[in-house]
Write an enzyme that holds these catalytic residues in place. Sequence first.
Site, PDB file in Angstrom:
ATOM      1  N   TYR A 142     -12.905  27.050  10.232  1.00 58.48           N
ATOM      2  CA  TYR A 142     -13.988  27.597  11.048  1.00 58.48           C
ATOM      3  C   TYR A 142     -13.580  28.951  11.627  1.00 58.48           C
ATOM      4  O   TYR A 142     -14.312  29.942  11.522  1.00 58.48           O
ATOM      5  CB  TYR A 142     -14.340  26.626  12.179  1.00 58.48           C
ATOM      6  CG  TYR A 142     -15.258  27.227  13.218  1.00 58.48           C
ATOM      7  CD1 TYR A 142     -16.586  27.496  12.925  1.00 58.48           C
ATOM      8  CD2 TYR A 142     -14.787  27.544  14.490  1.00 58.48           C
ATOM      9  CE1 TYR A 142     -17.431  28.062  13.862  1.00 58.48           C
ATOM     10  CE2 TYR A 142     -15.628  28.110  15.440  1.00 58.48           C
ATOM     11  CZ  TYR A 142     -16.943  28.367  15.131  1.00 58.48           C
ATOM     12  OH  TYR A 142     -17.773  28.945  16.066  1.00 58.48           O
ATOM     13  N   SER A 199     -16.115  34.056  17.441  1.00 59.49           N
ATOM     14  CA  SER A 199     -15.636  32.914  18.224  1.00 59.49           C
ATOM     15  C   SER A 199     -14.267  33.209  18.808  1.00 59.49           C
ATOM     16  O   SER A 199     -13.461  33.930  18.196  1.00 59.49           O
ATOM     17  CB  SER A 199     -15.552  31.673  17.329  1.00 59.49           C
ATOM     18  OG  SER A 199     -14.843  30.625  17.965  1.00 59.49           O
TER      19      SER A 199
END
Length: 338
Positions: free
Chosen positions: A155, A130
């Site tokens: 995350y 990501s």
Amino acid sequence: MKILVTGAAGFIGAAVSQYLINRGDQVVGIDNINDYYDVNLKHARLDEIKSSTAADLFSFVEMGVEERDKMAALFEEHKFDRVVHLAAQAGVRYSLENPNAYVDSNIVGFVNILEGCRHSNVEHLVYASSSSVYGANETMPFSEQHNVDHQVSLYAASKKANELMAHTYSHLYNLPTTGLRFFTVYGPWGRPDMALFKFTKAILEGKTIQVYNYGNHRRDFTYIDDIVEGVIRSLDNVAKPNENWDGSNPDPSTSKAPYKVYNIGAQTPVHLLKFIETLESALGIEAKKELLPMQPGDVPDTYADVSSLVEDTGYQPSTDVETGVKAFVDWYRDFYKV
């Protein structure tokens, strides 16, 4: 090829699965169909794949990557050639509320994927990282050569951990791995927790949209078709060792092991207020906005340098925001009969 796609009921996973079966690959898709967002949308994506002309090349198993014994049995049964690992607990803000979900899916689940690939001699593992791994980095555009040691959400930390874990398996077991740092993916069949989906729903319902950081964010919005192209090109370009890698001056994106990390973005960051204007134009409705401060875990800007992916695979994003937003709005109106 016989390819495992994890997260096959998800936004990117469903699109990648569809592409692969359309070109003649056999795909086994898995997903745990959790209720992080509307499960009806997940089932609808799967139904779309199953209704396609190449549906006989797709099979689906409902299971989670964190289920170790089931994952081991799946790899043992199918002997996959390659793996596209897209299953994960997504969302930055949700990681503040439910951190354990990220450990279970993104850490434990990834170990299970690595072990499955290792023991069944998978040719290539491509997995979702990501853009959030860049965290507190403020140097633009974000490059794979930049430091990514200062994540600002769990995350993001879980995705950085995946890159470290992948390198370990590439080094120890000669497993080719490629990590893909996705930049703000949007388009038809998108996730309801993402800004475009939430804004569209609220505007059509006459509700006020919440605009964080007073609309001063910039995001490298990347259309789903461009993301899929990057995934497929990466899958077909098996990671190789960098023979010139130097431990005294290490390249963070390669290794002496068969390991690679790429950015996938549009290379054109868009101001959030401009993005909202584009959406208003596509809907023909002016949004009512509530301007709010930046949320914990967010970063002000994202901007991808994709030159490495372009050089290695020929990748070239081609969908501008106006075209992409209109395609999403057309899909949303049709899917929800608005």
